[in-house]
Design an enzyme around this catalytic site. Sequence first.
Site, PDB file in Angstrom:
ATOM      1  N   GLY A  13       0.394   9.993 -15.151  1.00  0.00           N
ATOM      2  CA  GLY A  13      -0.723  10.271 -14.218  1.00  0.00           C
ATOM      3  C   GLY A  13      -1.599  10.427 -15.081  1.00  0.00           C
ATOM      4  O   GLY A  13      -1.184  12.080 -15.209  1.00  0.00           O
ATOM      5  N   GLU A 123       7.533  14.427 -16.107  1.00  0.00           N
ATOM      6  CA  GLU A 123       9.081  14.425 -16.525  1.00  0.00           C
ATOM      7  C   GLU A 123       9.103  12.960 -18.096  1.00  0.00           C
ATOM      8  O   GLU A 123      10.316  12.893 -18.928  1.00  0.00           O
ATOM      9  CB  GLU A 123       9.813  13.612 -15.599  1.00  0.00           C
ATOM     10  CG  GLU A 123       9.194  12.870 -15.047  1.00  0.00           C
ATOM     11  CD  GLU A 123      10.338  12.665 -14.023  1.00  0.00           C
ATOM     12  OE1 GLU A 123      10.279  12.353 -12.280  1.00  0.00           O
ATOM     13  OE2 GLU A 123      11.240  12.637 -13.904  1.00  0.00           O
ATOM     14  N   THR A 145       1.193  17.990 -14.929  1.00  0.00           N
ATOM     15  CA  THR A 145       1.415  17.033 -13.700  1.00  0.00           C
ATOM     16  C   THR A 145       1.222  17.766 -12.129  1.00  0.00           C
ATOM     17  O   THR A 145       1.880  18.907 -12.100  1.00  0.00           O
ATOM     18  CB  THR A 145       3.363  16.543 -14.035  1.00  0.00           C
ATOM     19  OG1 THR A 145       2.831  16.054 -11.730  1.00  0.00           O
ATOM     20  CG2 THR A 145       3.725  17.455 -13.560  1.00  0.00           C
ATOM     21  N   ILE A 146       0.822  17.466 -11.458  1.00  0.00           N
ATOM     22  CA  ILE A 146       0.248  17.413 -10.050  1.00  0.00           C
ATOM     23  C   ILE A 146       1.549  17.505  -9.394  1.00  0.00           C
ATOM     24  O   ILE A 146       1.505  18.621  -8.156  1.00  0.00           O
ATOM     25  CB  ILE A 146      -0.956  16.850  -9.083  1.00  0.00           C
ATOM     26  CG1 ILE A 146      -0.438  15.465  -9.302  1.00  0.00           C
ATOM     27  CG2 ILE A 146      -2.319  16.424 -10.387  1.00  0.00           C
ATOM     28  CD1 ILE A 146      -1.393  15.518  -7.298  1.00  0.00           C
ATOM     29  N   ASP A 147       2.545  17.273  -9.689  1.00  0.00           N
ATOM     30  CA  ASP A 147       3.539  17.249  -9.034  1.00  0.00           C
ATOM     31  C   ASP A 147       4.350  18.569  -9.089  1.00  0.00           C
ATOM     32  O   ASP A 147       5.196  19.333  -7.747  1.00  0.00           O
ATOM     33  CB  ASP A 147       4.412  16.285  -8.752  1.00  0.00           C
ATOM     34  CG  ASP A 147       3.939  14.622  -8.869  1.00  0.00           C
ATOM     35  OD1 ASP A 147       2.977  14.761  -8.420  1.00  0.00           O
ATOM     36  OD2 ASP A 147       4.893  13.582  -9.272  1.00  0.00           O
ATOM     37  N   ARG A 182      -8.548  15.713  18.047  1.00  0.00           N
ATOM     38  CA  ARG A 182      -7.065  14.636  17.376  1.00  0.00           C
ATOM     39  C   ARG A 182      -6.565  15.457  16.862  1.00  0.00           C
ATOM     40  O   ARG A 182      -6.051  16.497  16.225  1.00  0.00           O
ATOM     41  CB  ARG A 182      -8.282  14.329  16.094  1.00  0.00           C
ATOM     42  CG  ARG A 182      -8.861  12.989  17.372  1.00  0.00           C
ATOM     43  CD  ARG A 182      -9.319  12.115  16.335  1.00  0.00           C
ATOM     44  NE  ARG A 182     -10.390  10.921  17.330  1.00  0.00           N
ATOM     45  CZ  ARG A 182     -11.257  10.329  16.517  1.00  0.00           C
ATOM     46  NH1 ARG A 182     -11.670  10.833  15.376  1.00  0.00           N
ATOM     47  NH2 ARG A 182     -11.823   9.399  17.165  1.00  0.00           N
TER      48      ARG A 182
HETATM   49  O1  F6P Z   1       2.511  11.877 -10.568  1.00  0.00           O
HETATM   50  C1  F6P Z   1       1.688  12.535 -10.853  1.00  0.00           C
HETATM   51  C2  F6P Z   1       1.710  11.607  -9.369  1.00  0.00           C
HETATM   52  O2  F6P Z   1       0.196  11.663  -9.247  1.00  0.00           O
HETATM   53  C3  F6P Z   1       2.257  11.266  -8.238  1.00  0.00           C
HETATM   54  O3  F6P Z   1       2.151  12.656  -7.020  1.00  0.00           O
HETATM   55  C4  F6P Z   1       2.232  10.225  -7.265  1.00  0.00           C
HETATM   56  O4  F6P Z   1       2.983   9.279  -6.847  1.00  0.00           O
HETATM   57  C5  F6P Z   1       1.976   9.152  -8.902  1.00  0.00           C
HETATM   58  O5  F6P Z   1       1.786   9.293  -9.783  1.00  0.00           O
HETATM   59  C6  F6P Z   1       1.056   7.856  -8.462  1.00  0.00           C
HETATM   60  O6  F6P Z   1       0.359   6.972  -9.540  1.00  0.00           O
HETATM   61  P1  F6P Z   1       0.243   5.896  -9.724  1.00  0.00           P
HETATM   62  O7  F6P Z   1      -1.415   6.764 -10.460  1.00  0.00           O
HETATM   63  O8  F6P Z   1      -0.038   5.404 -10.986  1.00  0.00           O
HETATM   64  O9  F6P Z   1      -0.275   5.549  -8.424  1.00  0.00           O
END
Ligand code: F6P
Length: 368
Positions: A13, A123, A145-147, A182
Amino acid sequence: MDKKRIGVLTGGGDCAGLNPAIKWVVKTALDDRLRKSRKVEHEVIGIRDGWKGLVEPEVEGEPSASRLFTLTEEMVRTWDRYGGTNLGTSRTNPYDPKKDRSQTVLENLKRFKIDYLIAIGGEDTLGVANKLYREGVKIVGIPKTIDKDLSGTDYTLGFETALNVITEEIDRLRTTAGSHRRIFVVETMGRHAGWLALEGGESSGAYIILIPEYDFDLNRVNELLMEGRRKGTRYEIIVVAEGAKPLGGSEIFKENGVDSFGHKALGGVGEFLANQITALTKIETRSIVLSHLQRGGAPCAYDRRMGRYFGIAAIDLIVKEDFGKMVSYRNGTITAVPLEEAVGKLNLVDVKTQYDTERYNGRRCILC
Ligand code: F6P
């Protein structure tokens, strides 16, 4: 003078911070002053579309178009200002068990005379890098990775920019949520790691934060919401990670099937939660999925600087011939760790020290 070719690619990603890293790989490799002391002349080859660039170096239907091209200092001069990756990316896995094309990668590295490779990725991409290293490729990695779920580093490119997006979007939601009294459920990315939800929720002051590392009890969510209303709140913001799940339930996926690394696409827990909350509390609840907005936009100052340091450090590793490593940020210092360590297991939120399981929020005790 000895001449060496360095290939650089971005895989998985996209996110903010990749272009700054590429820029500083190029600038450090081609630096005039350093070239003289190294006694090596480097050429940097940009490889388009992640591992796909080494599996299929020619673009389909355009035999003269190559995914490999020389990067110059002039080309990358302004790249640190831009989000995404100017090299393009893909989720191509050369070691896909259904179609292993790793030998093609090795052949193409020889064919294009790539002496060293820099893989910028998470990863999956760095997992491939590690396998190639074991096959003899002189490779180093840069974490992104943003994760923020890679082990061996306290920072992965893209994370801070994504946190800024979450914070800004929640600031926007607050005015409309308050006007209508809300509840808003904001679904963040992050796969199986809760970092984006936890730190995004902390940055934005969310009332409830739900992470994959701790299954939430809907009754407790309800209690917390009712408690808030009793205290006079007009609205509540709940941040939920896409990988979070209710007690006794399972993760929610937006589509069936897996990508070439075996991942299923998570998504939908925000809407599920909003429906459950409306049913339980009778308070109007809306959900919003931040989705790819979190990966978009210009890199924040931190990602520009970290991209710079990681890019420079990757070239340092190559010059020192210290391969099979990932540059890393640890305890305030830029360093390097074996790729093996980085991809061995996911870096997840430590619930004991970083999460308040009573309040479903960030910890309220730091030096205690
Ligand atoms: O690993 C980065 C990430 O943005 C995750 O947070 C997310 O689940 C996934 O990639 C989304 O992937 P794609 O861009 O293939 O929809």
